[in-house]
Design a protein around this motif. Sequence first.
Motif, PDB file in Angstrom:
ATOM      1  N   SER A  63      43.329  44.968  39.921  1.00 46.52           N
ATOM      2  CA  SER A  63      43.478  43.614  39.422  1.00 46.52           C
ATOM      3  C   SER A  63      42.109  43.215  38.880  1.00 46.52           C
ATOM      4  CB  SER A  63      43.895  42.688  40.569  1.00 46.52           C
ATOM      5  OG  SER A  63      43.981  41.357  40.122  1.00 46.52           O
ATOM      6  N   ALA A  64      42.064  42.720  37.653  1.00 46.52           N
ATOM      7  CA  ALA A  64      40.765  42.426  37.052  1.00 46.52           C
ATOM      8  C   ALA A  64      40.808  41.122  36.261  1.00 46.52           C
ATOM      9  CB  ALA A  64      40.338  43.575  36.133  1.00 46.52           C
ATOM     10  N   PHE A  65      39.648  40.467  36.232  1.00 50.93           N
ATOM     11  CA  PHE A  65      39.488  39.212  35.511  1.00 50.93           C
ATOM     12  C   PHE A  65      38.138  39.213  34.807  1.00 50.93           C
ATOM     13  CE2 PHE A  65      42.405  38.539  38.933  1.00 50.93           C
ATOM     14  CZ  PHE A  65      43.422  37.809  38.333  1.00 50.93           C
ATOM     15  N   ARG A  66      38.014  38.339  33.829  1.00 47.98           N
ATOM     16  CA  ARG A  66      36.745  38.201  33.104  1.00 47.98           C
ATOM     17  C   ARG A  66      36.503  36.737  32.789  1.00 47.98           C
ATOM     18  NH1 ARG A  66      40.142  40.591  28.937  1.00 47.98           N
ATOM     19  NH2 ARG A  66      40.737  38.912  27.554  1.00 47.98           N
ATOM     20  N   SER A  67      35.223  36.441  32.619  1.00 46.36           N
ATOM     21  CA  SER A  67      34.784  35.137  32.155  1.00 46.36           C
ATOM     22  C   SER A  67      33.584  35.412  31.266  1.00 46.36           C
ATOM     23  CB  SER A  67      34.410  34.230  33.329  1.00 46.36           C
ATOM     24  OG  SER A  67      34.007  32.959  32.852  1.00 46.36           O
ATOM     25  N   GLY A  68      33.754  35.223  29.980  1.00 48.61           N
ATOM     26  CA  GLY A  68      32.682  35.571  29.045  1.00 48.61           C
ATOM     27  C   GLY A  68      32.412  37.059  29.099  1.00 48.61           C
ATOM     28  N   ASP A  69      31.141  37.406  29.265  1.00 45.43           N
ATOM     29  CA  ASP A  69      30.746  38.819  29.274  1.00 45.43           C
ATOM     30  C   ASP A  69      30.656  39.413  30.669  1.00 45.43           C
ATOM     31  OD1 ASP A  69      30.622  39.017  26.517  1.00 45.43           O
ATOM     32  OD2 ASP A  69      28.550  38.336  26.433  1.00 45.43           O
ATOM     33  N   MET A  70      31.200  38.720  31.670  1.00 44.37           N
ATOM     34  CA  MET A  70      31.233  39.250  33.036  1.00 44.37           C
ATOM     35  C   MET A  70      32.686  39.462  33.448  1.00 44.37           C
ATOM     36  SD  MET A  70      28.090  39.621  33.805  1.00 44.37           S
ATOM     37  CE  MET A  70      28.295  40.142  35.496  1.00 44.37           C
ATOM     38  N   GLY A  71      32.906  40.547  34.178  1.00 38.95           N
ATOM     39  CA  GLY A  71      34.245  40.839  34.658  1.00 38.95           C
ATOM     40  C   GLY A  71      34.178  41.413  36.058  1.00 38.95           C
ATOM     41  N   TRP A  72      35.263  41.315  36.788  1.00 40.75           N
ATOM     42  CA  TRP A  72      35.310  41.857  38.147  1.00 40.75           C
ATOM     43  C   TRP A  72      36.686  42.457  38.380  1.00 40.75           C
ATOM     44  CZ3 TRP A  72      34.675  36.984  36.506  1.00 40.75           C
ATOM     45  CH2 TRP A  72      35.672  36.059  36.770  1.00 40.75           C
TER      46      TRP A  72
END
Length: 132
Positions: free
Chosen positions: A75-84
Amino acid sequence: MEPAPELCALIQRYYAASAQGEAAFLPEFVSASPDALLIGTDGEEWWEGGEQIARTWGEAWSRRGSMPIESSQPSAFRSGDMGWLTDRASWRLPDGRLVSFRLTAVFERGAGGWRMVHAHFSLGVPNSRFGE
């Protein structure tokens, strides 16, 4: 915050490279930053710096042989140029046993695409092992 299916695809590519011992993939996956950090499942597994991480993983893949990943559920998410990313999966050991693990990873997007800057692999240990 929005879903990041490209990070799920990237971790699947990493798992495939790991199973095949394809160490040439690692510089495409791990950030070259000296601040990159990998924490493994063993108490001694703490590696800093992208070059060290790529070298350590590459050596481990050569030494141990294939350990395919099964039951991956990233499961992955991003905000701008960062992701987790988080995942629950299992390694298939050379002797056929399955070992379940958990993974959290942080990625940064730059000119070369997404690169892992931090990862922590862990093995679930029941609380009862600690007297609870």
